[in-house]
Design an enzyme around this catalytic site. Structure first.
Site, mmCIF file in Angstrom:
data_model
loop_
_atom_site.group_PDB
_atom_site.id
_atom_site.type_symbol
_atom_site.label_atom_id
_atom_site.label_comp_id
_atom_site.label_asym_id
_atom_site.label_seq_id
_atom_site.Cartn_x
_atom_site.Cartn_y
_atom_site.Cartn_z
ATOM 1 N N ASP A 1 55.469 39.454 35.842
ATOM 2 C CA ASP A 1 55.050 41.417 36.892
ATOM 3 C C ASP A 1 53.969 40.480 37.751
ATOM 4 O O ASP A 1 53.075 39.853 37.716
ATOM 5 C CB ASP A 1 55.346 41.967 35.752
ATOM 6 N N ARG B 1 54.904 53.598 29.450
ATOM 7 C CA ARG B 1 54.456 52.268 30.679
ATOM 8 C C ARG B 1 53.795 53.049 31.763
ATOM 9 O O ARG B 1 53.774 52.579 32.660
ATOM 10 C CB ARG B 1 55.160 51.336 30.737
ATOM 11 N N TRP C 1 64.873 39.659 33.125
ATOM 12 C CA TRP C 1 65.454 40.403 33.781
ATOM 13 C C TRP C 1 64.767 41.504 32.915
ATOM 14 O O TRP C 1 65.588 41.165 31.320
ATOM 15 C CB TRP C 1 66.870 40.819 33.815
ATOM 16 N N CYS D 1 65.709 40.331 28.450
ATOM 17 C CA CYS D 1 64.303 40.762 28.246
ATOM 18 C C CYS D 1 63.855 42.268 28.502
ATOM 19 O O CYS D 1 64.478 42.919 28.768
ATOM 20 C CB CYS D 1 62.934 40.575 29.001
ATOM 21 N N SER D 2 63.328 42.847 27.052
ATOM 22 C CA SER D 2 63.103 44.437 26.789
ATOM 23 C C SER D 2 61.715 44.386 26.081
ATOM 24 O O SER D 2 61.563 44.509 25.044
ATOM 25 C CB SER D 2 64.219 45.143 26.235
ATOM 26 N N GLY D 3 60.511 44.018 27.019
ATOM 27 C CA GLY D 3 59.496 44.183 25.955
ATOM 28 C C GLY D 3 59.233 43.404 24.713
ATOM 29 O O GLY D 3 58.891 43.810 23.577
ATOM 30 N N GLY D 4 59.767 42.066 25.368
ATOM 31 C CA GLY D 4 60.257 41.404 24.151
ATOM 32 C C GLY D 4 61.202 41.430 23.716
ATOM 33 O O GLY D 4 62.356 41.280 24.487
ATOM 34 N N ASP E 1 70.776 41.458 21.783
ATOM 35 C CA ASP E 1 72.169 41.614 21.066
ATOM 36 C C ASP E 1 73.329 41.137 21.524
ATOM 37 O O ASP E 1 72.592 40.549 22.958
ATOM 38 C CB ASP E 1 72.064 43.574 21.538
ATOM 39 N N GLU F 1 45.461 18.257 23.731
ATOM 40 C CA GLU F 1 46.647 19.407 23.780
ATOM 41 C C GLU F 1 47.619 18.674 24.892
ATOM 42 O O GLU F 1 48.291 19.326 24.583
ATOM 43 C CB GLU F 1 45.752 20.700 23.055
HETATM 44 C C1 GLA Z 1 57.258 43.097 29.238
HETATM 45 C C2 GLA Z 1 57.637 41.511 29.121
HETATM 46 C C3 GLA Z 1 56.216 40.551 29.504
HETATM 47 C C4 GLA Z 1 56.108 40.793 30.656
HETATM 48 C C5 GLA Z 1 55.527 41.817 31.075
HETATM 49 C C6 GLA Z 1 54.826 42.578 32.328
HETATM 50 O O1 GLA Z 1 56.021 43.475 28.427
HETATM 51 O O2 GLA Z 1 57.552 41.183 27.254
HETATM 52 O O3 GLA Z 1 57.108 39.436 28.880
HETATM 53 O O4 GLA Z 1 56.994 40.272 31.622
HETATM 54 O O5 GLA Z 1 56.601 43.683 30.889
HETATM 55 O O6 GLA Z 1 55.063 43.499 32.642
#
Ligand code: GLA
Length: 729
Positions: A369, A445, A479, A526-529, A534, A614
């Site tokens: 982002d 958000r 996405w 992805c959707s906020g993780g 699904d 590491e």
């Molecule tokens: C969501 C995603 C994160 C990241 C942020 C960016 O929370 O799950 O991995 O991409 O948005 O805003």
């Protein structure tokens, strides 16, 4: 032939390798569900149905006064609504005269080769060998011209039966569909548990097991996405079922929007399980000639416990849902800049991260982002998909080229479905955002949701994304969709009961058109993780960011819950920095790697900030990822213990049973510790295997019955990988 029908066209057997699904259209043309379970021959089991007088229930006209024949108790494929079956049904119809009833009778069938498609929605597909057969059953209402087509897809080798249905208005007046679930399963006998997968943002898919009784068990989503809170996949199993024992039935919904899944016992102790689009804020108007397609449910049966059931889902989703080049091709090990920089990056920072990552063997940089519009935090810019060249110090093409010149692929984050009020797009098209006129919208958000049901919105997004993806060498797209839907209203479609579903159809349409245009791009959902993790999203994105929580110990639970339905290849999993940004916990670099290795592996930190030791571990982890790729991404998965004990262990075994890999993570430590002893599963009992942990050679039977005892109990949060190789003698 996996579908067998008797000559009179009334008894249907759907046969898979180990299971049978049976239906019988009786002389009254009620389509009875007579059996689903372990494979049987082709005898009619309708005589298992119990007929006795059912007080206070209704009796259909065809019963001719027989007070034992009530829809309220009969096991049915498509239960009626409003005409005597008082249990939860699947379909509600409001007819032109205002009456509400749905009462379907069997009217014929057809068998088709190959898997059926659902217009505008994902569904399991056939591979080249035509592994599926389809049965289409026609159900008709006597009192209206509404017809329902019931679809059954039989994937014989995979032990999978799919269900979907289509409601057609073949009449001359409008009908309103007030509820339209995809699947109902009636079980006449048995005591069952329902396992659901629930959670919250950053703690998704925690399994919960409850006894099915007269009190209804129900989970679902009314958030417009399948959601962090409840996953659209549930398991009904015998109360004694374990990982290795018992009858288990899976129901997995191929849909990413609102859903419902419920189970309840009726007055006679029969269990009804349902799955489909959530009826809340749902109604669909069908004009004469119009039809509604309900999404697919993937059913699978295991007579050998939960592990076998999961294996069946892993295989079918990997092989018949994930598409494109990356269905088989190895996914690149990626590094994502989100947790490394959040919004605070420029070209130099990104190149520095990439350079170090490339040196250690990482194969792709993903720019998250903040690269577009005016997007310095999450309050503005969504919708303005124009590269911020000032921030990037040049064009995206030039940045991507520099990354490619380092020998790495380049990936980019988008959140197409959303819009910030502080954006040029919103200023130009406020009516593209979902909000109810005269009411203040809710912000999530600090953003609004685009009306994805609108063609012009999708055209805009496709044009913007195509422009960006064709002017820079981009190999991957993340996405994202970072809020739930509410304030449902569309300026182009005033039927608000249709908006949630049309939104989902719009998302699928855009995904499909984008992939048509860029078939080789790897999509990560992805959707906020993991808020939209699904089966349907797997049709477009073979991997999905599993959770915004990258803490290795929390990930044990999240990935454990995810594994009941979804294959490891679908699980986006990254090594991130410590103290972990979500939990504040510190775990070793090794442990973080071991947990992420059971997923589509990557990193999410600035590797310039880690120690030299590491960095060596990174190289080692990438070697391990490649070495174990076939095992982790194509092998059979065994949950050896849950994450709630002292340690969590899981295992992969390859198809030939020649190679196995076990991961064990110590979850908590105590003084004077008791031994750590883990089960070992999936080996060939007759073959001898050498174990990498202690060099011991035993037969598969020895290992599987004796298990593995660790010499030393690992410290808290420490982990280890153990391999078994078949010994050639
Ligand atoms: C969501 C995603 C994160 C990241 C942020 C960016 O929370 O799950 O991995 O991409 O948005 O805003």
């Amino acid at each position: 032939m996996s579908i067998r029908v008797t000559q009179d066209g009334r008894l249907f057997h759907l046969q898979t390798k180990d299971s049978t699904y049976q239906m019988y259209a009786d002389e009254k043309n009620i389509l009875l569900h007579t059996y689903y379970g372990k494979k049987i021959g082709e005898e009619n089991l309708a005589d298992t149905i119990f007929f006795a007088d059912v007080g206070f229930s209704g009796f259909p006209q065809e019963a001719q006064g027989d007070r034992t024949y009530s829809l309220d108790c009969l096991p049915q494929e498509l239960p009626s609504s409003g005409v005597g079956d008082y249990r939860d049904g699947c379909i509600w119809l409001r007819h032109a005269d205002g009456s509400m009833a749905a009462d379907f009778r069997y009217a014929g069938y057809e068998i088709r080769h190959g898997a059926y498609r659902i217009p505008g929605m994902p569904a399991l597909f056939d591979n080249e060998e035509e592994s599926c057969e389809t049965l289409v059953i026609t159900m008709k209402e006597a009192a209206s011209d509404v017809t329902v087509l019931l679809y059954y897809g039989v994937f014989e080798r995979e032990n999978v039966i799919t269900r979907a249905l289509r409601v057609e208005n073949r009449g001359k007046t409008e009908v309103v569909l007030g509820e339209c679930l995809s699947c109902c399963l009636d079980f006449q006998f048995g005591e069952y548990d329902l396992i659901t997968f629930n959670g919250r943002h950053a703690m998704e898919r925690m399994p919960e097991r409850s006894r099915v009784g007269r009190m209804k068990l129900e989970v679902g989503s009314m958030r417009g996405t399948s959601s962090h809170q409840h996953n659209p996949a549930v398991i009904l199993c015998e109360t004694q079922a374990t990982e290795d024992f018992g009858d288990c039935y899976g129901l997995c919904f191929v849909y990413s929007g609102n859903f419902i899944a419920s189970a309840q016992m009726d007055q006679r102790g029969q269990t009804r399980v349902r799955m489909g689009i959530h009826p809340n804020q749902f109604s669909f108007c069908l004009k004469p000639g119009e039809a509604f397609d309900a999404p697919q449910v993937i059913l699978s049966f295991s007579d050998g416990g939960l592990t076998k059931l999961s294996g069946q889902y892993h295989k079918i989703l990997r092989e018949h849902m994930c598409r494109g080049k990356y269905r088989r091709e190895r996914r690149p090990v990626l590094i994502n800049n989100w947790e490394a920089t959040y919004f605070d990056f420029d070209e130099e920072k990104l190149l520095k991260i990439a350079r170090q990552a490339a040196e250690l063997g990482i194969e792709m940089l993903v720019l998250d982002d903040g690269w577009f519009g005016r997007r310095e935090d999450d309050n503005s810019g969504l919708g303005d998909w124009i590269v911020n060249e000032k921030k990037l110090g040049g064009s995206l093409g030039s940045l991507a080229k520099k990354i490619h010149d380092m020998g790495m692929k380049f990936g980019l984050w988008f959140e197409p479905e959303m819009i910030s009020e502080d954006s040029d797009l919103y200023r130009a098209h406020p009516d593209w955002a979902m909000q109810i006129p005269g009411r203040q919208p809710n912000r999530g958000r600090n953003q609004l949701v685009l009306d994805m049901g609108r063609e012009d919105v999708r055209e805009y997004l496709l044009e913007r994304m195509t422009d960006i993806l064709s002017h820079a060498p981009i190999d991957y797209v993340k996405w994202d969709a970072n809020r739930s839907l509410c304030d449902i209203y569309s300026h182009v479609n005033r039927e608000s009961g249709e908006v949630y579903h049309r939104y989902m159809l719009g998302v699928y349409d855009l995904l499909e058109r984008l992939l048509e245009r860029f078939p080789d791009i790897l999509l990560e959902g992805c959707s906020g993780g993991g808020g939209r993790f699904d089966a349907a999203m797997l049709y477009y994105s073979p991997q999905i960011w599993c959770s915004d929580n990258t803490d290795a110990i929390n990930r044990l639970s999240i990935q454990y819950g995810t594994s009941f339905f979804y294959p490891v290849s679908a699980v986006g999993a990254h090594v991130s920095a410590v103290p972990n940004h979500q939990t504040g916990r510190a775990t070793s670099f090794r442990t973080r790697g071991h947990v992420a290795l059971s997923g589509s592996f990557g990193y999410e930190l600035d590797l310039n900030q880690v120690t030299e030791e590491e960095k060596e571990t990174v190289k080692e982890q990438i070697r391990e990822f490649h070495k174990y790729y076939e095992l982790t991404h194509e092998g059979t998965y065994y949950r050896l213990s849950g994450p709630e004990g002292r340690f969590c262990a899981w295992e992969f075994v390859d198809e030939e049973k020649a190679h196995a890999l076990l991961t064990l993570v110590m979850v908590s430590a105590e003084g004077n510790p008791l031994p750590v002893h883990t089960a070992v599963k999936g080996l060939d009992p007759a073959v001898r295997y050498r174990c990498s942990y202690n060099g011991a050679v035993h037969s598969g039977s020895g290992w599987m019955n004796g298990g593995l005892t660790l010499r030393n109990v690992p410290a808290e949060y420490e982990s280890l990988l153990v391999e078994w190789e078949a010994v050639k003698e």
